[in-house]
Design a protein around this motif. Structure first.
Motif, PDB file in Angstrom:
ATOM      1  N   GLY A 114       0.952  -1.523   0.367  1.00  0.00           N
ATOM      2  CA  GLY A 114       0.401   0.009   0.011  1.00  0.00           C
ATOM      3  C   GLY A 114       0.831   1.740   0.478  1.00  0.00           C
ATOM      4  N   SER A 115       1.666   1.653   0.987  1.00  0.00           N
ATOM      5  CA  SER A 115       2.871   2.440   1.492  1.00  0.00           C
ATOM      6  C   SER A 115       3.980   2.275   0.955  1.00  0.00           C
ATOM      7  CB  SER A 115       2.625   3.384   2.505  1.00  0.00           C
ATOM      8  OG  SER A 115       3.150   3.991   2.792  1.00  0.00           O
ATOM      9  N   ALA A 116       4.168   2.689  -0.073  1.00  0.00           N
ATOM     10  CA  ALA A 116       5.622   1.521  -0.416  1.00  0.00           C
ATOM     11  C   ALA A 116       6.284   2.704  -1.534  1.00  0.00           C
ATOM     12  CB  ALA A 116       5.790   0.269  -0.790  1.00  0.00           C
ATOM     13  N   THR A 117       7.671   2.953  -1.017  1.00  0.00           N
ATOM     14  CA  THR A 117       8.881   3.262  -2.112  1.00  0.00           C
ATOM     15  C   THR A 117       9.962   2.582  -2.335  1.00  0.00           C
ATOM     16  OG1 THR A 117       8.663   5.402  -0.825  1.00  0.00           O
ATOM     17  CG2 THR A 117      10.513   5.765  -1.819  1.00  0.00           C
ATOM     18  N   LEU A 118      10.479   2.327  -3.391  1.00  0.00           N
ATOM     19  CA  LEU A 118      10.381   1.984  -4.167  1.00  0.00           C
ATOM     20  C   LEU A 118      12.387   2.746  -4.566  1.00  0.00           C
ATOM     21  CD1 LEU A 118      12.392  -0.936  -5.463  1.00  0.00           C
ATOM     22  CD2 LEU A 118      11.387  -0.605  -7.402  1.00  0.00           C
ATOM     23  N   CYS A 119      13.600   2.189  -4.416  1.00  0.00           N
ATOM     24  CA  CYS A 119      14.723   2.962  -4.534  1.00  0.00           C
ATOM     25  C   CYS A 119      15.955   1.999  -4.615  1.00  0.00           C
ATOM     26  CB  CYS A 119      15.187   3.770  -3.691  1.00  0.00           C
ATOM     27  SG  CYS A 119      16.322   5.009  -4.508  1.00  0.00           S
ATOM     28  N   VAL A 120      16.417   1.698  -6.322  1.00  0.00           N
ATOM     29  CA  VAL A 120      17.055   0.811  -6.660  1.00  0.00           C
ATOM     30  C   VAL A 120      19.014   1.003  -6.533  1.00  0.00           C
ATOM     31  CG1 VAL A 120      18.507  -0.634  -8.071  1.00  0.00           C
ATOM     32  CG2 VAL A 120      15.559  -0.312  -7.803  1.00  0.00           C
TER      33      VAL A 120
END
Length: 339
Positions: free
Chosen positions: A303-309
């Motif tokens: 639901g509340s997520a951030t993806l940073c590679v």
């Protein structure tokens, strides 16, 4: 300078685990900072020991987990040789007879330490690398109202079939060695541990890292060629600091990791959709164990997520302390997330 306490041991007494029971389970932990500050939980990964300073790369004054701002609690996984493990548990549960331990068992034990010993009523963030990240995910599922944020670094909510398969290769190398003796060895099996270390080493980094021979220059310049690196980088640490049965038991926890087995009977999507905590996913672009594609799948359900590679050639090791540049990148992202 790190504001650090000495290693502490919490005795749970009789403690039920996935594979049976421990008559007197022990959780090893350390605390940093003032208990009045927001609590951050930072459990160990595979191969990590608190007494060796495994968590220090993120914990300390002016580091992202600053004890002047947070109350940080680092936990040793069951089977790491500091918490209850095959190597330190009395008969009849010692050595090869040690019961299987799940991630959920670890989280329940850590929760007991926080609430019964340290008086923590809420975890601001659970953060971890590799197996530590899988524990962070389990925190959000086992105690969904207890934790506000989680940060899995080079990790995933479940161990993929590919990941489990590569681990099986390393485990088999250990178990098939002549000196392992089905776990009933009388002295630590050097041949088995060496085979295990060599099998795991290629997965810790990446093809580009090896092709460019980074091991010749980036690790203190102590490895003049590949064979020296394989022995010094792949074998030495395990031989010096680890017991073979501990290594196998902890690997079993990793292989069977899956948050959806905690309460949804294997419905992976349903479990991820139910997570209430805010999530920061930090996969490594070149990770062969926990590839960023797995994180992107998880993003589709969270639901509340951030993806940073993490843009790096250091593979899985990018999430640990191996490369200072990657540590800086991870620290920057986590610092922003914790605001």
């Amino acid at each position: 300078m790190t504001i650090q306490s000495s290693l502490k041991l919490y005795h749970h007494g009789r403690f039920k685990v996935a594979g049976g029971v421990l008559p007197d389970a022990v959780t090893a932990y350390q605390t940093y900072g003032d208990p009045k500050n927001p609590c951050i939980v930072f459990p160990t990964c595979y191969g990590a020991k608190l007494a060796l300073g495994s968590q220090d790369y993120l914990v300390g004054e002016d580091k992202v987990l600053d004890p002047r701002k947070y109350f940080i609690v680092t936990f040793a996984l069951f089977c790491n040789g500091e918490s209850s493990s095959p190597s330190n548990t009395p008969a009849p549960y010692n050595g090869a007879y040690f019961p299987y331990i799940s991630y959920e068992d670890n989280i329940r034990a850590q929760h007991a330490v926080l609430t019964k010993e340290l008086g923590v009523s809420k975890v601001y963030c659970a953060i971890g690398f590799s197996m530590g990240g899988q524990q962070a995910y389990h925190w959000a599922v086992v105690f969904p109202d207890f934790v506000e944020k989680i940060v899995p670094i080079c990790s995933s909510a479940r161990t993929s079939p590919h990941n489990a398969c590569l681990l099986e290769g390393a485990k088999s190398a250990m178990q098939a060695s002549i000196d392992f003796q089905a776990g009933h060895y009388t002295s630590n099996p050097q041949q088995g541990i060496r085979a295990f270390g060599r099998a795991m080493l290629p997965w810790a980094y990446n093809q580009t890292w090896f092709r460019e021979q980074v091991y010749l220059t980036a690790l203190g310049g102590e490895y003049p060629d590949l064979q020296t690196f394989v022995r010094g980088g792949g074998e030495a640490f395990w031989l010096q600091h680890w017991d073979a049965n501990d290594m196998i038991s902890l690997l079993n926890t990793w292989q069977n990791g899956d948050v959806s087995q905690v309460r949804d009977g294997g419905d992976y999507a349903k479990t991820l959709k139910s997570i209430k905590a805010q999530v920061l996913l930090l996969p490594s672009k070149t990770d062969l164990m926990f590839p960023p594609e797995d994180s992107r799948v998880e993003m589709s359900y969270l639901g509340s997520a951030t993806l940073c590679v993490i843009e790096t050639s250091w593979g899985h090791s990018a999430g640990g302390s191996a490369n200072p540049g990657d540590v800086d990148f991870v620290s920057t992202q986590v610092r922003e997330f914790l605001k």
